[in-house]
Design a protein around this motif. Structure first.
Motif, PDB file in Angstrom:
ATOM      1  N   SER A   1      -2.504   6.308  -2.337  1.00  0.00           N
ATOM      2  CA  SER A   1      -3.025   6.662  -1.021  1.00  0.00           C
ATOM      3  C   SER A   1      -3.878   5.477  -0.589  1.00  0.00           C
ATOM      4  O   SER A   1      -4.767   5.064  -1.330  1.00  0.00           O
TER       5      SER A   1
ATOM      6  N   GLN B   1     -14.970   4.421   3.109  1.00  0.00           N
ATOM      7  CA  GLN B   1     -13.691   3.716   3.040  1.00  0.00           C
ATOM      8  C   GLN B   1     -13.792   2.201   2.965  1.00  0.00           C
ATOM      9  O   GLN B   1     -13.086   1.562   2.202  1.00  0.00           O
TER      10      GLN B   1
ATOM     11  N   ASN C   1      -7.543   6.866  -5.251  1.00  0.00           N
ATOM     12  CA  ASN C   1      -6.438   6.341  -4.430  1.00  0.00           C
ATOM     13  C   ASN C   1      -5.069   6.786  -4.952  1.00  0.00           C
ATOM     14  O   ASN C   1      -4.052   6.281  -4.478  1.00  0.00           O
TER      15      ASN C   1
ATOM     16  N   HIS D   1       0.834  -1.209   0.000  1.00  0.00           N
ATOM     17  CA  HIS D   1       0.000   0.000   0.000  1.00  0.00           C
ATOM     18  C   HIS D   1       0.863   1.252   0.000  1.00  0.00           C
ATOM     19  O   HIS D   1       0.349   2.351  -0.128  1.00  0.00           O
TER      20      HIS D   1
ATOM     21  N   CYS E   1      -5.108  -0.995  -2.725  1.00  0.00           N
ATOM     22  CA  CYS E   1      -3.890  -0.671  -3.477  1.00  0.00           C
ATOM     23  C   CYS E   1      -3.295  -1.913  -4.153  1.00  0.00           C
ATOM     24  O   CYS E   1      -3.232  -1.998  -5.367  1.00  0.00           O
TER      25      CYS E   1
ATOM     26  N   TYR F   1      -9.508   5.248   0.663  1.00  0.00           N
ATOM     27  CA  TYR F   1     -10.403   5.712  -0.382  1.00  0.00           C
ATOM     28  C   TYR F   1     -11.122   6.948   0.141  1.00  0.00           C
ATOM     29  O   TYR F   1     -11.600   6.961   1.277  1.00  0.00           O
TER      30      TYR F   1
END
Ligand code: NAD
Ligand code: ZN
Ligand code: ZN
Length: 366
Positions: free
Chosen positions: A88, A110, A151, A63, A138, A91
């Protein structure tokens, strides 16, 4: 177009990661495919492996990534092939009350993009065609990743991708906890429990914020040496309860303490250590059943605060460029955080080294 990619996977809890060839689908509407340049090995990936962070398996790990946009799906207007981006791991819907109030780490949506892009179906499959989840939306420990455009944060292509990757989690988590969550004041004293990629970033953040005393605590002596390189003024090798020593060093307790390990017991230690009116911040992620305790009376009589910090309470579009400008100005050390680089085939070794506490940060480079 489907892209083949080597990736690090968790198939079973508490088993070494496997490195496999996966198939990554082209982006659907609102999605982007990224060719990874680098991905940091964060303790949270390890927590997905050991079940502390309980996500359904199998899972493509990673991630803390950065790379170059390869393809954009329909409706993506702010990113184009060739753009450099940092992942990122939260979310952000951009519409809920928390997003609108500038608190996207608390986004109500999220949970919808935890192991897939927001649309909810997987974009990655293993060699047998079975679907795979992606860690924290991710799955960036892979040569390619297809994720929701929300993201991804576009960055200056001058920034080396291995340094940029660290901003995607450890650095923003640590520095953000100091800047955004605690708002550490110049001249203050700060104790940091745990000197991994996150704790060392807290130390750097505290130095930049003008803390006068930064006390690093770890169970491993080499980590304390690293802490000094990042600006710690004092170090304590954690053998027995360090509260007495912290109180003595600071004349009553540090103004702030950051728990960067993931233990309720240590969170309680951090809280006990701080002075009257002090602030203890839990950054580490503990097991779901773990809990902590405080002497209730100290809350009113000493006005102490115990709080938490998720992803450095950051706004990625504000804080990522902020971290990178501090890096470009020579004030935030990123190159120095990378102890070792690994090819994706050595991902199992990278995790073994993380577990053994060998690295400030290990980074998979593609
Ligand atoms: N809040 C967030 O948004 C967020 C983001 C990223 C990571 N994390 C969490 O932060 C924690 C740290 O992550 P990391 O990647 O830096 O991990 P890491 O494994 O690199 O570092 C942890 C450090 O803690 C030290 N340690 C272990 N037990 C200790 C003790 N009792 N006292 C003092 N030090 C001790 C280890 O020696 C090591 O140096 C993890 O729990 C991770 O899941 C939280
Ligand atoms: Zn992380
Ligand atoms: Zn939201």
């Amino acid at each position: 177009m489907v892209r083949k990619a080597k990736a690090a996977l968790c198939r079973e809890h508490n088993k070494p990661v496997t490195v496999e060839e996966i198939a990554v689908d082209a982006p659907k509407r609102g999605e982007v495919t990224v060719k990874l340049g680098a991905c940091g090995v964060c303790h949270s990936d390890l927590s997905a492996i050991n079940g502390t962070i309980a996500l359904p398996l199998p899972l493509v790990l990673g991630h803390e990534g950065a790379g170059v946009v390869e393809q954009v799906g329909e409706g993506v207007s702010d990113l184009a092939p060739g753009d450099h981006v940092i992942f990122s791991f939260i979310y952000m819907c951009g519409k809920c009350r928390f997003c609108v109030a500038g608190r996207p780490v608390l986004c109500l949506e999220q949970g919808k993009a935890l192991t897939t892009p927001l649309e909810g179906t997987p974009r990655v499959r293993d060699a047998s065609g079975a679907p795979l989840g992606i860690f924290s939306g991710c799955g960036s420990m892979a040569e390619y990743a297809t994720v929701s455009a929300e993201n991804l944060i576009k960055i200056d292509p001058k920034i080396p991708l291995d340094c940029a990757a660290l901003v995607g989690c450890g650095v923003t988590t640590g520095v953000g906890a100091v800047f955004n969550t605690a708002r550490v004041e110049p001249g203050s004293s700060v104790a940091v429990f745990g000197c991994g990629g996150v704790g060392l970033s807290v130390i750097q953040g505290a130095v930049i914020a003008g803390a006068q005393r930064v006390i690093a605590i770890d169970t491993l002596e080499p980590k304390l040496q690293m802490a000094r390189k990042f600006g710690a003024t004092d170090t304590i090798l954690f053998k027995e309860d360090p509260v007495k020593e912290l109180k003595k060093l600071t004349g009553g307790g540090p103004d702030y303490a950051f728990e960067c390990v993931g233990s309720g017991e240590l969170a309680a230690t951090a809280y006990r250590a701080i002075r009257r009116g002090g602030l203890a911040v839990v950054v580490g992620v503990a097991k779901p059943g773990d809990s902590t305790s405080v002497r209730t009376m100290t809350l009113p009589f000493e006005e102490k605060t115990l709080t938490g910090s998720y992803f450095g309470s950051c706004v990625p579009r504000v804080d990522f460029p902020r971290m990178l400008s501090l890096y470009m100005a020579g004030r935030l050390k990123l190159d120095e955080l990378i102890t070792r680089r690994y090819p994706i085939g050595e991902a199992p070794q990278a995790f073994a080294d993380l577990q053994a506490g060998k690295n400030a940060r290990g980074v998979i480079v593609f």
